[in-house]
Scaffold this motif. Structure first.
Motif, PDB file in Angstrom:
ATOM      1  N   GLU A 145       0.834  -1.428   0.082  1.00 31.45           N
ATOM      2  CA  GLU A 145      -0.097  -0.008   0.149  1.00 31.45           C
ATOM      3  C   GLU A 145       0.990   1.299  -0.037  1.00 31.45           C
ATOM      4  OE1 GLU A 145      -3.091   2.592   0.281  1.00 31.45           O
ATOM      5  OE2 GLU A 145      -2.885   0.629  -0.316  1.00 31.45           O
ATOM      6  N   LEU A 146       1.815   1.308   0.791  1.00 30.72           N
ATOM      7  CA  LEU A 146       2.623   2.462   0.965  1.00 30.72           C
ATOM      8  C   LEU A 146       3.564   2.672  -0.299  1.00 30.72           C
ATOM      9  CD1 LEU A 146       4.584   4.858   2.574  1.00 30.72           C
ATOM     10  CD2 LEU A 146       5.967   2.847   2.929  1.00 30.72           C
ATOM     11  N   HIS A 147       3.997   1.673  -1.312  1.00 33.04           N
ATOM     12  CA  HIS A 147       4.788   2.016  -2.203  1.00 33.04           C
ATOM     13  C   HIS A 147       3.885   2.112  -3.554  1.00 33.04           C
ATOM     14  CE1 HIS A 147       8.888   1.522  -0.867  1.00 33.04           C
ATOM     15  NE2 HIS A 147       8.203   0.508   0.033  1.00 33.04           N
ATOM     16  N   GLN A 148       2.710   1.524  -3.384  1.00 34.22           N
ATOM     17  CA  GLN A 148       1.683   1.860  -4.300  1.00 34.22           C
ATOM     18  C   GLN A 148       1.209   3.124  -4.703  1.00 34.22           C
ATOM     19  OE1 GLN A 148       0.435   0.432  -7.376  1.00 34.22           O
ATOM     20  NE2 GLN A 148      -0.294  -1.300  -6.143  1.00 34.22           N
ATOM     21  N   ARG A 149       1.331   4.055  -3.343  1.00 36.43           N
ATOM     22  CA  ARG A 149       0.920   5.391  -3.302  1.00 36.43           C
ATOM     23  C   ARG A 149       2.039   6.132  -4.166  1.00 36.43           C
ATOM     24  NH1 ARG A 149      -1.291   6.317   2.805  1.00 36.43           N
ATOM     25  NH2 ARG A 149      -2.926   4.763   2.806  1.00 36.43           N
ATOM     26  N   PHE A 150       3.246   5.941  -4.023  1.00 33.75           N
ATOM     27  CA  PHE A 150       4.196   6.547  -4.697  1.00 33.75           C
ATOM     28  C   PHE A 150       4.626   5.916  -6.232  1.00 33.75           C
ATOM     29  CE2 PHE A 150       5.277   7.178  -0.135  1.00 33.75           C
ATOM     30  CZ  PHE A 150       5.650   8.388  -0.060  1.00 33.75           C
ATOM     31  N   SER A 151       4.028   4.881  -6.411  1.00 32.41           N
ATOM     32  CA  SER A 151       4.232   4.270  -7.599  1.00 32.41           C
ATOM     33  C   SER A 151       3.443   4.865  -8.836  1.00 32.41           C
ATOM     34  CB  SER A 151       4.181   2.731  -7.885  1.00 32.41           C
ATOM     35  OG  SER A 151       2.708   2.306  -7.726  1.00 32.41           O
ATOM     36  N   TRP A 152       1.952   5.576  -8.159  1.00 34.43           N
ATOM     37  CA  TRP A 152       1.261   6.234  -9.001  1.00 34.43           C
ATOM     38  C   TRP A 152       1.743   7.549  -9.547  1.00 34.43           C
ATOM     39  CZ3 TRP A 152      -3.629   4.999 -10.840  1.00 34.43           C
ATOM     40  CH2 TRP A 152      -4.435   4.148 -10.113  1.00 34.43           C
ATOM     41  N   ILE A 153       2.428   7.876  -8.720  1.00 33.58           N
ATOM     42  CA  ILE A 153       3.395   9.355  -9.233  1.00 33.58           C
ATOM     43  C   ILE A 153       4.110   9.072 -10.426  1.00 33.58           C
ATOM     44  CG2 ILE A 153       4.746  11.273  -8.329  1.00 33.58           C
ATOM     45  CD1 ILE A 153       3.973  10.542  -5.581  1.00 33.58           C
ATOM     46  N   ALA A 154       5.000   8.009 -10.253  1.00 33.93           N
ATOM     47  CA  ALA A 154       5.978   7.577 -11.352  1.00 33.93           C
ATOM     48  C   ALA A 154       5.225   7.069 -12.778  1.00 33.93           C
ATOM     49  CB  ALA A 154       6.717   6.490 -10.974  1.00 33.93           C
ATOM     50  N   ILE A 155       4.030   6.586 -12.498  1.00 37.84           N
ATOM     51  CA  ILE A 155       3.506   6.193 -13.727  1.00 37.84           C
ATOM     52  C   ILE A 155       2.861   7.291 -14.445  1.00 37.84           C
ATOM     53  CG2 ILE A 155       0.954   5.676 -12.810  1.00 37.84           C
ATOM     54  CD1 ILE A 155       2.789   3.282 -14.769  1.00 37.84           C
ATOM     55  N   CYS A 156       2.460   8.416 -13.663  1.00 40.97           N
ATOM     56  CA  CYS A 156       2.000   9.667 -14.440  1.00 40.97           C
ATOM     57  C   CYS A 156       2.799  10.014 -15.265  1.00 40.97           C
ATOM     58  CB  CYS A 156       1.346  10.581 -13.486  1.00 40.97           C
ATOM     59  SG  CYS A 156      -0.203  10.482 -12.735  1.00 40.97           S
ATOM     60  N   ILE A 157       4.297  10.217 -14.957  1.00 33.61           N
ATOM     61  CA  ILE A 157       5.374  10.603 -15.609  1.00 33.61           C
ATOM     62  C   ILE A 157       5.835   9.680 -16.798  1.00 33.61           C
ATOM     63  CG2 ILE A 157       7.711  11.394 -15.665  1.00 33.61           C
ATOM     64  CD1 ILE A 157       7.386  11.979 -12.811  1.00 33.61           C
ATOM     65  N   THR A 158       5.458   8.437 -16.585  1.00 30.58           N
ATOM     66  CA  THR A 158       5.790   7.243 -17.566  1.00 30.58           C
ATOM     67  C   THR A 158       4.617   7.483 -18.839  1.00 30.58           C
ATOM     68  OG1 THR A 158       6.881   5.947 -16.055  1.00 30.58           O
ATOM     69  CG2 THR A 158       5.882   4.932 -18.211  1.00 30.58           C
ATOM     70  N   VAL A 159       3.392   7.468 -18.492  1.00 31.68           N
ATOM     71  CA  VAL A 159       2.392   7.397 -19.585  1.00 31.68           C
ATOM     72  C   VAL A 159       2.513   8.748 -20.310  1.00 31.68           C
ATOM     73  CG1 VAL A 159       0.877   6.024 -18.204  1.00 31.68           C
ATOM     74  CG2 VAL A 159       0.623   8.379 -18.079  1.00 31.68           C
ATOM     75  N   ALA A 160       3.049   9.707 -19.853  1.00 35.20           N
ATOM     76  CA  ALA A 160       2.983  10.855 -20.879  1.00 35.20           C
ATOM     77  C   ALA A 160       4.178  10.874 -21.528  1.00 35.20           C
ATOM     78  CB  ALA A 160       3.368  12.224 -19.610  1.00 35.20           C
ATOM     79  N   LEU A 161       5.323  10.327 -21.294  1.00 33.39           N
ATOM     80  CA  LEU A 161       6.483  10.141 -22.324  1.00 33.39           C
ATOM     81  C   LEU A 161       6.176   8.844 -23.229  1.00 33.39           C
ATOM     82  CD1 LEU A 161       9.182  10.330 -19.613  1.00 33.39           C
ATOM     83  CD2 LEU A 161       8.604  12.045 -21.389  1.00 33.39           C
ATOM     84  N   VAL A 162       5.423   7.776 -22.818  1.00 33.43           N
ATOM     85  CA  VAL A 162       5.005   6.813 -23.609  1.00 33.43           C
ATOM     86  C   VAL A 162       4.144   7.306 -24.750  1.00 33.43           C
ATOM     87  CG1 VAL A 162       3.989   4.535 -23.670  1.00 33.43           C
ATOM     88  CG2 VAL A 162       5.376   4.878 -22.107  1.00 33.43           C
ATOM     89  N   GLY A 163       3.118   8.142 -24.547  1.00 36.03           N
ATOM     90  CA  GLY A 163       2.217   8.509 -25.373  1.00 36.03           C
ATOM     91  C   GLY A 163       2.740   9.525 -26.444  1.00 36.03           C
ATOM     92  N   TYR A 164       3.791  10.271 -26.024  1.00 35.63           N
ATOM     93  CA  TYR A 164       4.365  11.143 -26.921  1.00 35.63           C
ATOM     94  C   TYR A 164       5.584  10.470 -27.796  1.00 35.63           C
ATOM     95  CZ  TYR A 164       8.342  14.567 -28.209  1.00 35.63           C
ATOM     96  OH  TYR A 164       9.363  15.204 -28.922  1.00 35.63           O
ATOM     97  N   SER A 165       6.178   9.654 -27.125  1.00 37.08           N
ATOM     98  CA  SER A 165       7.403   8.973 -27.897  1.00 37.08           C
ATOM     99  C   SER A 165       6.961   7.987 -28.895  1.00 37.08           C
ATOM    100  CB  SER A 165       8.513   8.184 -26.736  1.00 37.08           C
ATOM    101  OG  SER A 165       7.707   7.115 -26.262  1.00 37.08           O
ATOM    102  N   THR A 166       5.769   7.338 -28.506  1.00 39.88           N
ATOM    103  CA  THR A 166       5.244   6.389 -29.601  1.00 39.88           C
ATOM    104  C   THR A 166       4.650   6.955 -30.911  1.00 39.88           C
ATOM    105  OG1 THR A 166       4.536   4.859 -27.642  1.00 39.88           O
ATOM    106  CG2 THR A 166       3.598   4.454 -30.002  1.00 39.88           C
ATOM    107  N   LEU A 167       4.160   8.316 -30.583  1.00 39.64           N
ATOM    108  CA  LEU A 167       3.511   9.130 -31.914  1.00 39.64           C
ATOM    109  C   LEU A 167       4.762   9.650 -32.543  1.00 39.64           C
ATOM    110  CD1 LEU A 167       1.031   8.739 -30.350  1.00 39.64           C
ATOM    111  CD2 LEU A 167       0.345  10.888 -31.128  1.00 39.64           C
ATOM    112  N   MET A 168       5.736   9.837 -32.037  1.00 43.50           N
ATOM    113  CA  MET A 168       7.097  10.452 -32.776  1.00 43.50           C
ATOM    114  C   MET A 168       7.541   9.642 -33.853  1.00 43.50           C
ATOM    115  SD  MET A 168       7.397  13.433 -31.945  1.00 43.50           S
ATOM    116  CE  MET A 168       8.775  13.991 -32.733  1.00 43.50           C
ATOM    117  N   LEU A 169       7.388   8.157 -33.428  1.00 42.50           N
ATOM    118  CA  LEU A 169       7.788   7.054 -34.612  1.00 42.50           C
ATOM    119  C   LEU A 169       7.200   7.401 -35.926  1.00 42.50           C
ATOM    120  CD1 LEU A 169       7.838   3.903 -32.263  1.00 42.50           C
ATOM    121  CD2 LEU A 169       9.798   5.254 -32.893  1.00 42.50           C
ATOM    122  N   GLY A 170       6.026   7.791 -36.035  1.00 36.92           N
ATOM    123  CA  GLY A 170       5.399   8.171 -37.169  1.00 36.92           C
ATOM    124  C   GLY A 170       5.835   9.484 -38.074  1.00 36.92           C
ATOM    125  N   SER A 171       5.596   9.202 -39.214  1.00 41.93           N
ATOM    126  CA  SER A 171       5.814  10.348 -40.190  1.00 41.93           C
ATOM    127  C   SER A 171       4.602  11.289 -40.120  1.00 41.93           C
ATOM    128  CB  SER A 171       6.440  10.141 -41.468  1.00 41.93           C
ATOM    129  OG  SER A 171       5.355   9.027 -42.115  1.00 41.93           O
TER     130      SER A 171
END
Length: 379
Positions: A275-301
């Motif tokens: 429960e403790l580390h799950q609360r902090f992992s939500w913070i990291a996942i917010c940063i991750t999903v933003a970068l995943v969404g951006y970087s995946t679309l940058m693969l396209g022309s």
């Protein structure tokens, strides 16, 4: 920050606010229907429903925020690409890494918001919600004041009130108490009153009859009474052991002595660590999903029809990351020493984003190398 970074960041924040409001609204309507029925049927007012709804909002916001961050990153990147703004920036020499600064800053801002919600607001709201639920469950008076309905304030007890006057007088009262299976009792009266005498709440019935069945002797006795008092305060006794839920434990306590918390609340150490580390992992996942969404679309022309294959790929990666998060939680609960696995999905997301941005930047690197190479001398 350059002007383009500020422009990109504003687009991301505006879209993030829009998607958060939409998703919270959709989920809130879905959940509030059942909550409204439960609260109102229990004899509570609309203000109690609004209070309960407000206390559930932090949990709802934490659930939808990663989806809103991902949707904002994908939508903003796709729109800038469709309108050729990203193409122009890439043509002027900006790399996908350079353009991703605004996305990283956006992820950090979203992560800060998630930290406030997940670490502070949600535990406090869940704790307050549980306290209010216990108070409402113990408010036996509100549960009884429903005319024309058969109510069950406790297991084995049925109460019916035909009519309630404005002065609080109850008419056509029926009470069936079957908690004692060997000697069930039934009371009925033409009128009754709810009286709080300090020792508890009593239902004072006037001009009625009491029926008591003795199963052992197979006899039914009836007693006519002018007035009789029935203690209903026992119906509101909470059978719960008073243990807090995991979500209600403040983060500051989890950061302290976990053994003391486990002994006080009776939870295994693995559940508390998860429960403790799950609360902090939500913070990291917010940063991750933003970068995943951006970087995946940058693969396209560039395409006027959008980057739909890349959008689908980004959504697939998001689903896989959520699947991994659901897989590692039971593992950590079994063995608290494996808590770093909870941050595994975020690390994997960062790695995927770095690889995608590296591949997206390769064509630019090649063009720069060819432009810098000396022209072959004529033979």
């Amino acid at each position: 920050m350059s002007r383009f970074d500020g422009y990109f960041l504003r687009q991301l924040l505006v879209l993030f606010g829009f998607f958060t409001l939409v998703l919270v609204g959709v989920f809130w309507i879905t959940r509030s229907v059942s909550l409204f029925e439960h609260v109102i049927s229990g004899g509570q007012s609309a203000m109690v429903f609004l209070e309960f709804t407000a206390l559930t909002l932090p949990t709802l916001v934490r659930t939808v925020m990663p989806m809103a961050v991902f949707a904002a990153a994908v939508y903003a990147t796709n729109r800038l690409s469709r309108e050729s703004e990203l193409t122009v920036m890439l043509a002027t020499g900006s790399s996908p890494w350079r353009l991703g600064r605004a996305v990283l800053l956006f992820g950090l801002v979203a992560g800060l918001m998630m930290a406030i919600v997940s670490v502070i607001l949600r535990p406090a709201s869940v704790e307050q919600l549980e306290l209010r639920q216990a108070e409402v469950a113990g408010d036996i008076t509100a549960q009884l004041l429903n005319e024309g309905e058969f109510m069950h304030p406790a297991r084995g007890v049925t109460v019916y009130i035909g009519r309630i006057d404005l002065d609080g007088t109850l008419h056509e009262v029926f009470v069936s108490d079957r908690r004692d299976q060997e000697n069930p009792a039934t009371y009925s009266s033409t009128s009754a009153y709810l009286v709080n005498n300090g020792s508890g709440v009593h239902l004072v019935m006037v001009d009625g009859v009491a029926l008591r069945l003795n199963k052992e002797g197979k006899t039914l006795s009836s007693t006519l009474f002018d007035d009789a008092s029935y203690d209903i305060s026992e119906l509101s006794r909470n059978t719960d052991n008073g243990r807090r839920s995991l979500e209600a434990i403040p983060t500051i306590e989890l950061l302290g002595d976990l053994d003391a918390v486990a002994a006080a609340d009776g939870y295994p150490l693995g559940e508390l660590v998860e429960e403790l580390h799950q609360r902090f992992s939500w913070i990291a996942i917010c940063i991750t999903v933003a970068l995943v969404g951006y970087s995946t679309l940058m693969l396209g022309s560039f395409s006027r029809f959008g980057l739909w294959p890349q959008i689908f790929a980004a959504f697939t990666i998001l689903v896989l990351l959520e699947g991994v998060r659901g897989f590692v939680s039971p593992v950590v609960i079994k063995d608290a020493k494996l808590w770093p696995m909870l941050y595994g999905p975020a690390v994997v997301g960062f790695a995927i984003s770095a690889v995608f941005l590296a591949f997206a930047g390769r064509p630019i690197i090649r063009r720069r190398v060819r432009a810098a190479a000396p022209a072959p001398s004529p033979v």
